[in-house]
Write a protein that holds these residues in place. Structure first.
Motif, mmCIF file in Angstrom:
data_model
loop_
_atom_site.group_PDB
_atom_site.id
_atom_site.type_symbol
_atom_site.label_atom_id
_atom_site.label_comp_id
_atom_site.label_asym_id
_atom_site.label_seq_id
_atom_site.Cartn_x
_atom_site.Cartn_y
_atom_site.Cartn_z
ATOM 1 N N ARG A 78 66.049 -8.189 -34.969
ATOM 2 C CA ARG A 78 67.065 -8.090 -33.914
ATOM 3 C C ARG A 78 68.061 -6.968 -34.224
ATOM 4 O O ARG A 78 68.451 -6.207 -33.335
ATOM 5 C CB ARG A 78 67.809 -9.424 -33.765
ATOM 6 C CG ARG A 78 66.969 -10.537 -33.168
ATOM 7 C CD ARG A 78 67.762 -11.833 -33.082
ATOM 8 N NE ARG A 78 68.820 -11.752 -32.085
ATOM 9 C CZ ARG A 78 68.669 -12.040 -30.796
ATOM 10 N NH1 ARG A 78 67.490 -12.423 -30.335
ATOM 11 N NH2 ARG A 78 69.686 -11.960 -29.962
ATOM 12 N N LYS A 80 69.196 -9.240 -22.402
ATOM 13 C CA LYS A 80 69.483 -9.680 -21.032
ATOM 14 C C LYS A 80 70.937 -9.417 -20.624
ATOM 15 O O LYS A 80 71.205 -9.045 -19.478
ATOM 16 C CB LYS A 80 69.129 -11.158 -20.856
ATOM 17 C CG LYS A 80 69.828 -12.113 -21.797
ATOM 18 C CD LYS A 80 69.287 -13.524 -21.621
ATOM 19 C CE LYS A 80 69.940 -14.479 -22.626
ATOM 20 N NZ LYS A 80 69.358 -15.838 -22.518
ATOM 21 N N ASN A 81 71.889 -9.577 -21.551
ATOM 22 C CA ASN A 81 73.293 -9.291 -21.219
ATOM 23 C C ASN A 81 73.541 -7.796 -21.058
ATOM 24 O O ASN A 81 74.366 -7.363 -20.254
ATOM 25 C CB ASN A 81 74.216 -9.844 -22.307
ATOM 26 C CG ASN A 81 74.179 -11.359 -22.379
ATOM 27 O OD1 ASN A 81 73.929 -12.021 -21.371
ATOM 28 N ND2 ASN A 81 74.413 -11.911 -23.560
ATOM 29 N N GLU A 97 64.715 -2.530 -21.094
ATOM 30 C CA GLU A 97 64.002 -3.250 -20.034
ATOM 31 C C GLU A 97 62.527 -3.456 -20.356
ATOM 32 O O GLU A 97 61.794 -4.058 -19.566
ATOM 33 C CB GLU A 97 64.148 -2.491 -18.711
ATOM 34 C CG GLU A 97 65.579 -2.500 -18.175
ATOM 35 C CD GLU A 97 65.777 -1.578 -16.985
ATOM 36 O OE1 GLU A 97 64.785 -0.920 -16.576
ATOM 37 O OE2 GLU A 97 66.901 -1.506 -16.469
ATOM 38 N N GLU A 142 59.222 -5.078 -21.675
ATOM 39 C CA GLU A 142 58.876 -6.503 -21.632
ATOM 40 C C GLU A 142 59.155 -7.195 -22.967
ATOM 41 O O GLU A 142 59.621 -8.335 -23.009
ATOM 42 C CB GLU A 142 57.387 -6.650 -21.259
ATOM 43 C CG GLU A 142 57.012 -8.014 -20.721
ATOM 44 C CD GLU A 142 57.767 -8.372 -19.441
ATOM 45 O OE1 GLU A 142 58.210 -9.534 -19.346
ATOM 46 O OE2 GLU A 142 57.933 -7.496 -18.565
ATOM 47 N N GLU A 143 58.898 -6.486 -24.058
ATOM 48 C CA GLU A 143 59.088 -7.057 -25.393
ATOM 49 C C GLU A 143 60.568 -7.252 -25.729
ATOM 50 O O GLU A 143 60.927 -8.116 -26.523
ATOM 51 C CB GLU A 143 58.438 -6.129 -26.430
ATOM 52 C CG GLU A 143 58.488 -6.647 -27.851
ATOM 53 C CD GLU A 143 57.905 -5.654 -28.844
ATOM 54 O OE1 GLU A 143 58.329 -5.668 -30.005
ATOM 55 O OE2 GLU A 143 57.030 -4.857 -28.439
ATOM 56 N N ASN A 144 61.444 -6.441 -25.115
ATOM 57 C CA ASN A 144 62.866 -6.460 -25.477
ATOM 58 C C ASN A 144 63.761 -7.131 -24.437
ATOM 59 O O ASN A 144 64.936 -7.385 -24.702
ATOM 60 C CB ASN A 144 63.365 -5.024 -25.679
ATOM 61 C CG ASN A 144 62.632 -4.307 -26.790
ATOM 62 O OD1 ASN A 144 62.182 -4.937 -27.747
ATOM 63 N ND2 ASN A 144 62.504 -3.000 -26.674
ATOM 64 N N LYS A 145 63.222 -7.378 -23.257
ATOM 65 C CA LYS A 145 64.039 -7.797 -22.123
ATOM 66 C C LYS A 145 64.880 -9.037 -22.420
ATOM 67 O O LYS A 145 66.045 -9.124 -22.034
ATOM 68 C CB LYS A 145 63.130 -8.059 -20.912
ATOM 69 C CG LYS A 145 63.887 -8.148 -19.600
ATOM 70 C CD LYS A 145 62.958 -8.488 -18.451
ATOM 71 C CE LYS A 145 61.941 -7.404 -18.206
ATOM 72 N NZ LYS A 145 61.097 -7.706 -17.016
ATOM 73 N N GLU A 146 64.318 -9.995 -23.141
ATOM 74 C CA GLU A 146 65.019 -11.252 -23.379
ATOM 75 C C GLU A 146 66.253 -11.052 -24.258
ATOM 76 O O GLU A 146 67.338 -11.546 -23.935
ATOM 77 C CB GLU A 146 64.065 -12.269 -24.029
ATOM 78 C CG GLU A 146 64.699 -13.618 -24.352
ATOM 79 C CD GLU A 146 65.290 -14.321 -23.125
ATOM 80 O OE1 GLU A 146 66.277 -15.059 -23.294
ATOM 81 O OE2 GLU A 146 64.778 -14.105 -21.997
ATOM 82 N N ILE A 147 66.112 -10.323 -25.374
ATOM 83 C CA ILE A 147 67.272 -10.195 -26.270
ATOM 84 C C ILE A 147 68.333 -9.253 -25.691
ATOM 85 O O ILE A 147 69.490 -9.298 -26.102
ATOM 86 C CB ILE A 147 66.866 -9.738 -27.691
ATOM 87 C CG1 ILE A 147 66.386 -8.282 -27.695
ATOM 88 C CG2 ILE A 147 65.835 -10.638 -28.298
ATOM 89 C CD1 ILE A 147 66.278 -7.720 -29.097
#
Length: 547
Positions: A310, A343-344, A334, A336-341
């Motif tokens: 992270r 998101k803010n 943006e 796909e692999e990074n989008k979640e962490i």
């Protein structure tokens, strides 16, 4: 060893602008040889390669059978060796020395290659090719190509060092070279450096050995460079940078706890870029070792892996935000692999997409071109370039990101700016030679460089230098600055972001205080004095620019 009496007559025949400090340095080097190695620590751009070649010539005049090596371990080591060779040809050294360039042996048998080494007075070779050839020829032919070497020059001596989590160590190929010296071939080393980092300089001296003398002139500057820290304010960049910085805090706390030591944020971020994650993944027995730190169990290892992963992603995203194009930054967060962490951060990033800027055409500044996704440093640089080109200046621009260099090159071309060229590590050697010759002759007005594009060059034709980034290796900034001496230098920095700490380090290194210009009469008086003194290139108003 003494300088031969006819040395000055010989260098009068060379097509070179002789500087007193260079000749004085040669005298000191020759007096120290052959009993001592030397670390020549002069500012970048002061002609250390010329000093090395002159030293070769002085030794050869006394010892006609003398042999020399010029090696480098830079990312573009072959390029640096070739530049040294070209410099030797240009100034007439090579006619007096004889040479072998970059003996990689393409199409050559091993015995042919060994004969080339034997016949050459000066060997210009990257350290990797040099040491590979040494071991192969020594093993198969029982011939030692280092046997009669009189001086080995190491260009950019900071590359002797490799950095790991426990501090400095010797890089692999130089370790082989130094081991060879310890086994009886005690040829002196002339190490060339321009570092202002005392820790690095001391580490180099320690590796070179107790017989090494330090020749240092960090005050040496034949020309004065004026530095302007140009601050840019963009609220969307401030918010995104602050959001990323806040996200970095948690993984750093986990890493501090897992390693059981209170390391600084910067030290931990450096660990994330020096292979900590890969080393953690290889630990299979416990307690394990990560550099000098102990990993007590598998649970700690897994927590550290997640934290370092992270941390790396957030640190990399922040670099892309501050130093690359907005498009590259948005593409990364943006993914796909990074989008979640992220998101803010993605939500805040939408402000970058909606921001528009009006850019001036070169010939008619009143005519504007509206663009989106233009980095604040890019449109600020365009304003600076526009002002100085109209005054007849030549401009150098440095960026370490290919995407930003490519984008700025295309944008300046589309806006009608004249004679704009771009050199990166991907440029061909022919293109480099033509472009640099054109810049030196005034036919190129704007030259954009990435680090590999600008290594080892003297660019004194430049009147203005613009830094689009502040590298974490401040020595690289100093090298850029001192390649183009006697110029107006702009360091572009995004206000109230994590870049500001690097600015303080840079100003400290170049000997400037960190105080703001005073307001009122004193400032007005200074401006009047500048105008009366006939300064050719006045900077745009320094300070905060609200957009």
């Amino acid at each position: 060893m003494d300088i031969p009496a006819e040395f000055e007559d010989k260098i009068d025949e060379l097509t070179i602008e002789k500087r007193d400090y260079q000749l004085a340095a040669v005298n000191e080097i020759i007096e120290a040889l052959p009993d001592n190695s030397i670390l020549l620590n002069y500012p970048y751009g002061t002609g250390k390669t010329i000093i090395a070649l002159l030293s070769f010539l002085a030794v050869k005049m006394q010892k006609p059978t003398a042999k020399f090596i010029f090696t480098s371990a830079r990312e573009a080591a072959g390029l640096r060796c070739r530049q040294a060779l070209e410099m030797g040809k240009k100034f007439g050294y090579i006619e007096n020395l004889g040479y072998l360039y970059d003996p990689t042996g393409k199409g050559l048998g091993l015995r042919q290659k060994s004969k080339m080494y034997e016949a050459s007075t000066v060997i210009f070779s990257p350290i990797t090719a040099l040491m590979n050839d040494y071991f192969e020829i020594k093993t198969k032919l029982r011939i030692n190509i280092f046997e009669n070497v009189d001086i080995c020059v190491i260009d950019e001596a900071t590359d002797i060092l490799a950095r790991d989590m426990s501090g400095f160590r010797t890089s692999k190929y130089f370790e082989g070279l130094f081991n060879l010296r310890e086994k009886g071939h005690k040829f002196p080393i002339l190490a060339l450096s321009g570092t202002r980092d005392k820790q690095r300089a001391n580490a180099i001296l320690k590796i070179l050995g107790d017989d090494t003398l330090l020749m240092q002139r960090l005050d040496l500057s034949p020309y004065e460079t004026v530095t302007k820290i140009h601050k840019i304010r963009r609220e969307d960049y401030i918010k995104i940078d602050q959001q990323i910085s806040s996200q970095i805090t948690k993984p750093i706390e986990i890493i501090q706890k897992g390693l059981g030591v209170k390391l600084s944020r910067l030290e931990i971020i450096k660990m994330s870029y020096s292979g900590a994650l890969e080393k953690l993944e290889k630990i299979n027995t416990f307690p394990g070792k990560l550099g000098k730190y102990q990993i007590k169990d598998e649970g700690t290892k897994n927590e550290l892996i997640l934290a370092f992963r992270r941390l790396f992603k957030f640190s990399h995203a922040r670099l892309l935000l501050l130093e690359s194009t907005p498009g590259e930054f948005l593409k990364y967060i943006e993914d796909e692999e990074n989008k979640e962490i992220f998101k803010n951060v993605v939500e805040l990033g939408k402000e970058l997409v909606t921001y528009r800027v009006d850019l001036p055409k070169y010939e008619n500044p009143e005519e504007k071109v509206t663009r989106a996704l233009v980095h604040p440093k890019v449109y600020t640089a365009i304003d600076i370039i526009h002002e100085h080109l109209f005054r007849g200046a030549q401009v150098l621009i440095f960026t370490r990101y290919l995407a930003l260099g490519n984008y700025l090159h295309r944008l300046l071309h589309n806006l009608g700016f004249p004679e704009v060229k771009y050199l990166s590590g991907q440029s061909t050697e022919d293109m480099r030679k033509i472009t640099l010759k054109d810049f030196d002759e005034g036919n190129v007005k704007v030259l954009i460089f990435t680090p590999l594009g600008g290594r080892g060059l003297n660019l004194e034709a430049a009147d203005v230098v613009i830094h689009l980034d502040i590298t974490t290796n401040i020595d690289d900034m100093i090298q850029r600055r001192e390649r183009a001496r006697g110029c107006m230098e702009y360091v572009l920095v995004l206000e109230e972001t994590s870049e500001q700490g690097k600015v303080k380090d840079y100003k400290k290194l170049i000997g400037e205080d960190d105080e703001e210009d005073e307001e009122g009469e004193e400032k007005e008086q200074e401006q009047n004095q500048e105008q009366e003194s006939g300064e050719e290139f006045l900077p745009p108003e320094e300070g905060t620019k609200t957009l």
